[in-house]
Structure formats: structure tokens, C-alpha cells
Design a protein around this motif. Sequence first.
Motif, short mmCIF file in Angstrom:
data_model
loop_
_atom_site.label_atom_id
_atom_site.label_comp_id
_atom_site.label_asym_id
_atom_site.label_seq_id
_atom_site.Cartn_x
_atom_site.Cartn_y
_atom_site.Cartn_z
N GLY A 249 0.85 -1.18 0.00
CA GLY A 249 0.00 0.00 0.00
C GLY A 249 0.88 1.23 0.00
O GLY A 249 1.70 1.41 0.90
N VAL A 250 0.73 2.06 -1.03
CA VAL A 250 1.56 3.26 -1.16
C VAL A 250 0.72 4.48 -0.78
O VAL A 250 -0.35 4.72 -1.36
N SER A 251 1.21 5.23 0.18
CA SER A 251 0.51 6.42 0.64
C SER A 251 0.39 7.44 -0.49
O SER A 251 1.39 7.80 -1.11
N THR A 252 -0.83 7.89 -0.75
CA THR A 252 -1.03 8.90 -1.78
C THR A 252 -0.46 10.23 -1.31
O THR A 252 -0.23 10.44 -0.11
N ASP A 253 -0.24 11.14 -2.25
CA ASP A 253 0.26 12.46 -1.90
C ASP A 253 -0.70 13.18 -0.95
O ASP A 253 -0.28 13.83 0.00
N GLU A 254 -2.01 13.02 -1.19
CA GLU A 254 -3.02 13.66 -0.35
C GLU A 254 -3.00 13.10 1.07
O GLU A 254 -3.08 13.84 2.04
N PHE A 255 -2.88 11.78 1.19
CA PHE A 255 -2.82 11.14 2.51
C PHE A 255 -1.57 11.61 3.26
O PHE A 255 -1.63 11.94 4.44
N ASN A 256 -0.44 11.64 2.56
CA ASN A 256 0.80 12.12 3.20
C ASN A 256 0.64 13.55 3.71
O ASN A 256 1.03 13.85 4.83
N LEU A 257 0.07 14.41 2.89
CA LEU A 257 -0.05 15.81 3.27
C LEU A 257 -1.09 16.01 4.37
O LEU A 257 -0.81 16.63 5.40
N ASN A 258 -2.29 15.46 4.18
CA ASN A 258 -3.40 15.73 5.08
C ASN A 258 -3.36 14.94 6.39
O ASN A 258 -3.80 15.43 7.42
N GLU A 259 -2.85 13.71 6.36
CA GLU A 259 -2.87 12.86 7.56
C GLU A 259 -1.50 12.72 8.23
O GLU A 259 -1.41 12.61 9.44
N LYS A 260 -0.45 12.69 7.42
CA LYS A 260 0.89 12.51 7.98
C LYS A 260 1.64 13.84 8.13
O LYS A 260 2.68 13.88 8.77
N GLY A 261 1.12 14.88 7.48
CA GLY A 261 1.74 16.20 7.58
C GLY A 261 3.08 16.30 6.89
O GLY A 261 3.95 17.05 7.32
N LYS A 262 3.25 15.54 5.80
CA LYS A 262 4.52 15.63 5.08
C LYS A 262 4.28 15.64 3.58
O LYS A 262 3.26 15.15 3.10
N THR A 263 5.22 16.24 2.89
CA THR A 263 5.16 16.24 1.43
C THR A 263 6.23 15.31 0.89
O THR A 263 7.25 15.06 1.54
N THR A 264 5.98 14.79 -0.29
CA THR A 264 6.95 13.90 -0.92
C THR A 264 7.70 14.63 -2.02
O THR A 264 7.21 15.62 -2.57
N ILE A 265 8.86 14.14 -2.33
CA ILE A 265 9.63 14.66 -3.44
C ILE A 265 9.20 13.98 -4.73
O ILE A 265 9.02 14.60 -5.76
N VAL A 266 9.00 12.67 -4.65
CA VAL A 266 8.61 11.88 -5.81
C VAL A 266 7.08 11.76 -5.82
O VAL A 266 6.50 11.31 -4.82
N PRO A 267 6.41 12.13 -6.91
CA PRO A 267 4.95 12.04 -6.96
C PRO A 267 4.44 10.60 -6.81
O PRO A 267 5.13 9.64 -7.17
N TYR A 268 3.23 10.48 -6.31
CA TYR A 268 2.60 9.18 -6.07
C TYR A 268 2.70 8.25 -7.29
O TYR A 268 3.11 7.10 -7.15
N VAL B 239 7.56 -7.32 -5.22
CA VAL B 239 6.20 -6.79 -5.09
C VAL B 239 5.28 -7.41 -6.14
O VAL B 239 5.58 -7.40 -7.33
N ASP B 240 4.15 -7.94 -5.67
CA ASP B 240 3.18 -8.55 -6.59
C ASP B 240 2.02 -7.63 -6.94
O ASP B 240 1.44 -7.74 -8.01
N LEU B 241 1.67 -6.74 -6.04
CA LEU B 241 0.54 -5.84 -6.27
C LEU B 241 0.77 -4.56 -5.49
O LEU B 241 1.18 -4.60 -4.33
N VAL B 242 0.49 -3.43 -6.13
CA VAL B 242 0.58 -2.12 -5.48
C VAL B 242 -0.82 -1.53 -5.42
O VAL B 242 -1.54 -1.53 -6.42
N ILE B 243 -1.21 -1.06 -4.23
CA ILE B 243 -2.52 -0.44 -4.04
C ILE B 243 -2.33 0.93 -3.39
O ILE B 243 -1.33 1.16 -2.71
N PRO B 244 -3.27 1.84 -3.60
CA PRO B 244 -3.15 3.16 -2.94
C PRO B 244 -3.55 3.08 -1.47
O PRO B 244 -4.45 2.33 -1.10
N GLU B 245 -2.85 3.85 -0.65
CA GLU B 245 -3.24 4.01 0.75
C GLU B 245 -3.83 5.41 0.89
O GLU B 245 -3.13 6.41 0.75
N HIS B 246 -5.14 5.45 1.17
CA HIS B 246 -5.86 6.72 1.29
C HIS B 246 -6.10 7.13 2.73
O HIS B 246 -6.35 8.31 2.99
N SER B 247 -6.08 6.15 3.66
CA SER B 247 -6.40 6.47 5.05
C SER B 247 -5.79 5.42 5.98
O SER B 247 -5.47 4.31 5.56
N TRP B 248 -5.68 5.79 7.25
CA TRP B 248 -5.20 4.86 8.27
C TRP B 248 -6.17 3.70 8.43
O TRP B 248 -5.78 2.56 8.65
#
Length: 138
Positions: free
Chosen positions: A34-53, A66-75
Motif C-alpha cells: 500500500g503506497v501512501s497517496t500524496d493527499e494522505f501524506n499531506l493531510n494525515e501525515k503532515g509531510k510532502t513527498t519529493i517523488v509524486p505518487y 512486489v506482486d501488487l501495489v494499491i493506494p493508501e488513502h487512510s489509516w
Amino acid sequence: MKTVITYGTFDLFHVGHVNLLKRARSLGDRLIVGVSTDEFNLNEKGKTTIVPYEHRVKVLASCRYVDLVIPEHSWQQKIDDIRKYQVNTFVMGDDWQGKFDELSALCEVKYLPRTQNISSTSIKQAMSVLLQLNRELQ
């Protein structure tokens, strides 16, 4: 088939990420990340990423562990993901020790050791220092 799941931002993909994914994959037959989306990182974790989602997803999808990648939108989505993908083992780095123990009612929870002296945060800090030095030298 034994399914393992882990979550993270995976910004500035480095050897520590590879080591964690390799160890997680060794615990089962299939690894879901599960890869944290840019929005989740900003709004829930309070951090910005250098590399886009979208780029982080492509890097992870190309990793042989890795066999499957899914978005992480929330805790909260972890419970639904564990059920949806019939996960046997939930894995996180040991810096999260104890934070996800409640998931042990659904599957095995493991905290794996992080690779020493490497993290996206330490890389960002080093880059910041180098940029500041470069500005001062100009």
C-alpha cells in the motif's frame, strides 16, 4: 497461498526499502504494498513527498519482490484491505512497533528491523544541507 501486506510512502526509493520489501516477501507467496497517496501524506501525515505518487507506484511495481501495489488513502483502510486481499501477515518497519497490534485479531502482525543509517528522511536532510552549502558557495 500466503499473502503479506505492508504500507509506506516509499519516497526516494533506496536500499532500505528494498531490504524491507525483500524481508516482507520472504514471509509469504505474495506481497501487496500500500503506497501512501500524496493527499494522505499531506493531510494525515503532515509531510510532502519529493517523488509524486504515480512515480512511486511505478518504481514499486517494477520491484521483483512486489506482486501488487494499491493506494493508501487512510489509516482506517488497513482492516478492509486485510479482509479484501485475504492477508495472512501484516508487516511494518520496527519504528512502528506496537502501533498496529490491534490488527492481530485479523492476521499475524510483524515489525521488521529497518536498515541502519538509511531513510528517506535522512536523504532529504542531507540534500537540504548540500543545497544550503551550494547557496553559500555561490
